[in-house]
Design a protein around this motif. Structure first.
Motif, mmCIF file in Angstrom:
data_model
loop_
_atom_site.group_PDB
_atom_site.id
_atom_site.type_symbol
_atom_site.label_atom_id
_atom_site.label_comp_id
_atom_site.label_asym_id
_atom_site.label_seq_id
_atom_site.Cartn_x
_atom_site.Cartn_y
_atom_site.Cartn_z
ATOM 1 N N ASN A 391 0.860 -1.181 0.000
ATOM 2 C CA ASN A 391 0.000 0.000 0.000
ATOM 3 C C ASN A 391 0.894 1.228 0.000
ATOM 4 O O ASN A 391 1.496 1.574 1.012
ATOM 5 C CB ASN A 391 -0.915 -0.006 1.227
ATOM 6 N N ASN A 392 0.973 1.905 -1.138
ATOM 7 C CA ASN A 392 1.914 3.012 -1.306
ATOM 8 C C ASN A 392 1.368 4.373 -0.900
ATOM 9 O O ASN A 392 1.960 5.393 -1.229
ATOM 10 C CB ASN A 392 2.394 3.080 -2.760
ATOM 11 N N LYS A 393 0.263 4.422 -0.175
ATOM 12 C CA LYS A 393 -0.261 5.724 0.244
ATOM 13 C C LYS A 393 0.736 6.469 1.125
ATOM 14 O O LYS A 393 0.939 7.668 0.979
ATOM 15 C CB LYS A 393 -1.582 5.540 1.005
ATOM 16 N N TRP A 394 1.292 5.753 2.084
ATOM 17 C CA TRP A 394 2.245 6.370 2.999
ATOM 18 C C TRP A 394 3.525 5.556 2.996
ATOM 19 O O TRP A 394 3.520 4.340 2.853
ATOM 20 C CB TRP A 394 1.713 6.401 4.440
ATOM 21 N N SER A 395 4.636 6.223 3.160
ATOM 22 C CA SER A 395 5.910 5.538 3.323
ATOM 23 C C SER A 395 6.944 6.514 3.871
ATOM 24 O O SER A 395 6.949 7.692 3.495
ATOM 25 C CB SER A 395 6.410 4.960 1.999
#
Length: 706
Positions: A391-395
């Protein structure tokens, strides 16, 4: 910039948070409760202490973002265990011995007690009680705002407890003012009505986010929270059969459910009419801003849980690509990222073409390290070819190097988590108006259009036109939009519950994995039923994905843009479609990314003429099989395909599919009628220790006590 770092520090019986400069304060024992609530500066510090209780890992810092996000067609936690477990909550399989349940329960009621104590003390302080009977007297506006914030936090945690546990112990009275040690379990409808009434009374005294920040509870959040609670109250939930210990219960909704939908429509309309929030920023920008500690008060976020950098919160450590951290590492400044909060492998196939959210959210690669030929540790990029995607929403990797946490850091990122967004308000309004009107109103269509259009360069007018045909098509479109919009925000499984579609969608979510696993055999894969349900023609055979590395740092922006567009013109089905220059806006420009060929269309190998270099470094095409999940030795799908929905539907070692009804396996040979599907036991049990401490006052139902 973030305006407040909330720290777990005590003042009297409550706690307070220091500001960014870590102001020194006297020892907590120096303050009595009467003193704290006679001084506005101390009341504010006490309120910060209330917020601090919400930031702990057992609540919103970690558990809410991963442990208690249940498996669906969007979110997934893969399991290879073919037996019952105490604590595999995500696959609807646990019992009252699960340790994480007790931790969540304890932290939740700790937050509730802090809220109750703060609200009681503040409401009985000199700022809210007129002891002189002065006709000119009025309540202090700032203190009323703070009371409203505490009431929002109390409503937030009680709401989540009701969704997860059903009927729960409930009180607004602090422990010091009660005679009973164990307060009674209260019907969820009574709790929801009390929360709605409490926020209705508080919200008129509260300030907009533009005045208090989206890191604090605002008037818009109070109104949006009223709507969320009402939408849940008007929807379906699992009710216990107290006369049958084996029963998992039945899905029911209140007879007066439309009254709750009226509340939803009215209070979302209040937020919309205030015109204080919007969807100006690109979808990706909303979350990348959060990763870079940028607080935007007039756009999509309405309330962000305000974690403190290097102190609280695992946002961006749980999500995003895995990134390995090793001693003496010479490259990278971000430290380890776990990348364990994942998405269903087939989620990306459920999007419409050209949806920018699909390209951003579904992460198909991750990072580790390797030793090069000069014995130097360097970053290495790998294709993610297992049972889920990132899930690349946050990193943490989306932060600029100047604001990164450092090599030694793992969690405690301080990246805020958006508990309430304006997109949710718009879609709640659209759903409620459609239900009350018997079809979509013009304003409901506009609300859906606003959310959908942000994800499409051309607005995707065909989708809106088809959705507006009647009540059923519009309801489905709203639910689809929510499915595409809120991945990883602990919303999808809740939407499925309240709309009574969870049984059906979990069945199909399992069958997507089963079909991929059976692709190596001739057994039942249910491909036709899946394609009819999903509205596509995916064949569920092993797909070979072709890819090569892309280095954003090489070449000028103009060269990259020209090369990017030329390649898109040549490669139909490229993961980067004509609507979205994904590579040029990939959040991390220091690490390589992957160009993917036909990642959504099926097997198709690039031709030699298509493997070219246009002003940047490009390696030859590599390939990986995404769905090689069949076990040749056992002639069965791998365990990850069989057991990730274990508590509801699973496969045995002989290839039989079983669906679970009230704890009993029923053989599954064909797609049953939706209305005949068994209930999903999503309700969590009360922790065993809590039941024992209640001396029998609390009881578990839903088949937990047999």
């Amino acid at each position: 910039m973030k305006i407040k770092n909330i720290l777990l520090t005590g003042v009297a019986a409550l706690a307070f948070a220091s500001c960014n400069d870590y102001l020194e304060v006297d020892a907590p024992s120096a303050y009595s409760e009467d003193f704290v609530f006679s001084q506005k500066t101390e009341i504010e510090r006490a309120l910060n202490g209330v917020y601090a209780q919400a930031l702990v890992g057992d609540l919103y810092g970690n558990a809410y973002q991963q442990t208690f996000i249940y498996n669906s067609d969007v979110d997934i936690q893969i399991s290879s265990t073919g037996s019952h477990s105490h604590n595999t909550y995500s696959r609807y399989d646990c019992d009252d011995e699960g340790g994480e349940i007790l931790k969540f329960w304890t932290a939740a009621y700790n937050l509730i007690e802090y809220c109750n104590k703060f609200i009681y003390s503040a409401e009985n302080s000199r700022f809210c009680v007129n002891t002189a009977n002065d006709p000119e007297w009025s309540r202090d506006a700032q203190v009323m705002q703070w009371i409203g914030e505490a009431k929002c936090l109390r409503a937030m945690i009680y709401h989540d407890m009701v969704v997860m546990f059903g009927d729960v112990p409930f009180t607004f009275t602090p422990a010091s003012k009660r005679d009973d040690y164990v307060f009674s379990v209260t019907d969820r409808q009574v709790i929801q009505d009390a929360l709605i009434a409490d926020l209705k009374a508080a919200s008129p005294y509260m300030s907009p986010a533009s005045s208090v920040s989206v890191e604090r509870c605002s008037k818009e959040f109070a109104q949006a929270m009223i709507a969320r609670i009402a939408l849940t109250a008007g929807g379906y939930s699992l009710r216990p059969n107290k006369s049958d210990k084996r029963s998992y219960g039945t899905m029911q909704r209140p007879d007066n459910y439309k009254e709750y939908y009226q509340i939803v429509r009215d209070y979302t309309d209040s937020v919309i009419s205030a015109n204080t929030h919007d969807l100006r920023a690109e979808y990706q920008t909303v979350f990348v801003n959060e990763c870079n500690y940028q607080v935007v008060n007039n756009d999509d976020p309405i309330f962000e849980i305000p974690f403190a950098k290097e102190s609280t919160g695992n946002t961006g450590y749980l999500q995003g690509p895995t990134y390995s951290s090793y001693e003496n590492k010479t490259t990278g400044v971000w430290g380890e990222t776990k990348g364990s909060a994942r998405l269903h492998a087939f989620y990306r196939f459920l999007f419409r073409d050209n949806d920018k959210r699909r390209e951003f959210v579904n992460g198909l690669w991750y990072y580790t390290y390797r030793i090069d030929n000069t014995n130097t540790q360097v970053d290495s990029i790998l294709i993610r070819n297992d049972y889920s995607v990132h899930n690349n929403k946050w990193s943490k990797l989306w932060t600029s190097e100047g604001s990164a946490l450092g090599n030694a850091s793992t969690g405690s990122t301080g990246i805020n988590f958006p508990y309430m967004r304006y997109a949710d308000v718009l879609l709640m309004y659209a759903e409620a108006a459609n239900e009350l009107n018997g079809g979509p109103t013009e304003k409901a269509i506009d609300c859906l259009k606003k959310v959908h259009a942000r994800a499409f360069t051309d607005g995707d007018a065909d989708f809106i036109s088809a959705a507006s045909a009647n009540q059923n098509t519009f309801q489905k479109a709203v639910m689809d939009e929510r499915k595409w919009e809120f991945a990883g925000e602990n919303i999808r499984w809740r939407d499925l519950v309240r709309t009574n579609t969870i049984s059906e969608e979990l069945m199909y979510s399992f069958l997507r994995y089963h079909a991929a696993g059976m692709a190596g055999d001739t057994g039942l894969g249910f491909e036709e039923a899946l394609n009819e349900h999903d509205g596509n023609t995916f064949n569920y055979k092993p797909l070979t994905i072709y890819y090569h590395k892309y280095y954003a740092s090489e070449g000028t922006d103009q060269q990259k843009l020209m090369a990017h567009r030329m390649i898109k013109n040549q490669l139909y089905g490229y993961v980067v479609n004509a609507a979205y220059d994904f590579d040029l806006t990939y959040p991390n420009q220091s690490l390589p990314s992957l160009r993917l060929y036909n990642a959504y269309k099926g097997i198709s190998q690039p031709t030699t003429s298509q493997i070219r270099t246009f002003g940047f470094t490009a390696e030859g095409w590599s390939n990986a099989k995404f769905y090689n999940w069949f076990n040749d030795a056992t002639a069965q799908p791998n365990n990850q395909c069989k057991y990730s929905f274990y508590g509801y539907i699973r496969t045995d070692d002989n290839g039989n599919i079983w669906i679970i009804r009230d704890g009993v396996q029923e053989q599954f040979n064909s797609i049953p009628a939706t209305e005949t599907l068994p209930a999903v036991r999503y309700i969590l049990p009360y922790p065993n220790q809590v039941i024992q401490r209640s001396s029998g006052a609390y009881k578990n139902y839903y088949g937990y006590e047999i």
